[in-house]
Design a protein around this motif. Structure first.
Motif, short mmCIF file in Angstrom:
data_model
loop_
_atom_site.label_atom_id
_atom_site.label_comp_id
_atom_site.label_asym_id
_atom_site.label_seq_id
_atom_site.Cartn_x
_atom_site.Cartn_y
_atom_site.Cartn_z
N UNK A 37 0.86 -1.18 0.00
CA UNK A 37 0.00 0.00 0.00
C UNK A 37 0.90 1.23 0.00
N UNK A 38 0.70 2.08 -1.00
CA UNK A 38 1.48 3.31 -1.04
C UNK A 38 0.53 4.50 -1.22
N UNK A 212 -1.46 -1.22 -4.10
CA UNK A 212 -2.67 -0.43 -3.87
C UNK A 212 -2.22 1.01 -3.63
N UNK A 213 -2.68 1.92 -4.48
CA UNK A 213 -2.33 3.32 -4.31
C UNK A 213 -3.51 4.05 -3.69
N UNK A 214 -3.27 4.67 -2.52
CA UNK A 214 -4.33 5.41 -1.83
C UNK A 214 -4.09 6.91 -1.92
N UNK A 215 -5.17 7.67 -2.01
CA UNK A 215 -5.10 9.12 -1.90
C UNK A 215 -6.42 9.61 -1.32
N UNK A 216 -6.34 10.52 -0.38
CA UNK A 216 -7.54 11.11 0.25
C UNK A 216 -8.55 10.06 0.71
N UNK A 217 -8.06 9.00 1.32
CA UNK A 217 -8.97 8.01 1.91
C UNK A 217 -9.57 7.04 0.92
N UNK A 221 -5.80 3.18 -7.17
CA UNK A 221 -5.37 2.14 -8.12
C UNK A 221 -5.05 0.87 -7.33
N UNK A 222 -5.29 -0.26 -7.96
CA UNK A 222 -5.05 -1.56 -7.33
C UNK A 222 -4.63 -2.49 -8.45
N UNK A 223 -3.30 -2.62 -8.65
CA UNK A 223 -2.82 -3.29 -9.86
C UNK A 223 -1.51 -4.02 -9.63
N UNK A 224 -1.12 -4.81 -10.61
CA UNK A 224 0.18 -5.47 -10.55
C UNK A 224 1.27 -4.40 -10.55
N UNK A 234 -3.81 7.11 -12.89
CA UNK A 234 -4.38 8.34 -12.34
C UNK A 234 -3.33 9.44 -12.28
N UNK A 235 -3.83 10.66 -12.38
CA UNK A 235 -2.98 11.83 -12.22
C UNK A 235 -2.31 11.82 -10.83
#
Ligand code: ADP
Ligand code: MG
Length: 245
Positions: A37-38, A212-217, A221-224, A234-235
């Protein structure tokens, strides 16, 4: 997904007062999967980890571990906490206990093992994290990297179903980061299910099944890993990667 789900979050929402810290989170972690998770600071990564072992409650949605809803309280909750191993940025070892005692304590108290049996298991785990010779020392006599490896051994001693790592190398001097990442790599190869919040992109590329890329809760993105790092959609992710890579 081909693998059995171990952790399932469905439509999870959490607030701190007005702050909507987790927003409609849907996330599945399969047995044996390694999910990294980043995301930017404040995006909710630590909160996400803490909801999975119910250190935090949620306002709506469902979280299941191995098919079961997370227990609310009592013995079942203590059992859950021991099945979800957590390793934090700060090592949180007991300062006045030896390395061996640190790893054995929970096994006796929570798992009900006999002391000899617990110590035996602790020695095996200390061997596994490369610290067999340090068993009699106190935490302050170890380096940060060694202390974090003790913390990993301690969590493993409870026979967890999953290990959650929340920025396990962020507090370490640079020369100690690899020794901790190598232990984590080995765990991943041994088939442990892992959720790892980290800024170590080399680890994400080599060990993760998914990023898994998180931003603002939100999960943006959730990808290889190879897709994510070469073609972030995503931007927000492009912007984040341009700052850290
Ligand atoms: P990350 O780990 O991605 O940096 P966190 O999950 O720690 O993010 O925090 C997400 C947001 O929730 C931040 O804005 C943070 O300030 C806020 N927050 C975290 N813990 C609490 C708390 N106990 N009470 C109120 N706000 C909190
Ligand atoms: Mg955090």
């Amino acid at each position: 997904m081909a693998v059995d789900p171990l952790i399932e979050l469905r439509d999870v929402n959490k607030y701190y007062g007005e702050l909507h810290v987790l927003q409609d989170i849907d996330l599945t972690v399969g047995k044996g999967e390694v999910v990294v998770v980043i995301g930017p600071s404040g995006s909710g990564k630590s909160t996400l980890c803490r909801t999975i072992n119910r250190l935090e409650t949620i306002q709506s949605g469902q979280i299941r571990l191995d098919g079961q809803p997370l227990p609310e309280e009592g013995k079942a909750l203590a059992q859950l906490r021991s099945e979800v191993g957590m390793v934090f940025q700060s090592f949180n070892l007991f300062a006045h206990k030896t390395v061996l005692q640190n790893v054995s304590l929970g096994q006796v108290k929570v798992r009900g093992r006999k002391k000899d049996e617990a110590d035996q298991r602790s020695r095996e785990l200390l061997e596994r994290v490369g610290l067999a010779s340090q068993a009699a020392k106190y935490p302050a006599q170890l380096s940060g990297g060694q202390q974090q490896r003790v913390a990993i051994a301690r969590a493993l001693a409870m026979d967890p179903k999953v290990m959650l790592f929340d920025e396990p190398t962020s507090a370490l001097d640079p020369e100690m980061i690899n020794e901790v990442l190598e232990v984590m790599q080995q765990l991943a190869r041994d088939g442990m299910t892992m959720v790892v919040v980290t800024h170590e992109m080399g680890f994400a590329r080599s060990a993760a099944n998914r990023v898994v890329f998180m931003a603002d809760g939100r999960v943006v993105e959730d990808r290889a890993p190879e897709d994510f790092f070469t073609h972030p959609e995503s931007e927000r992710a492009r912007d984040f990667l341009s700052k850290i890579l």
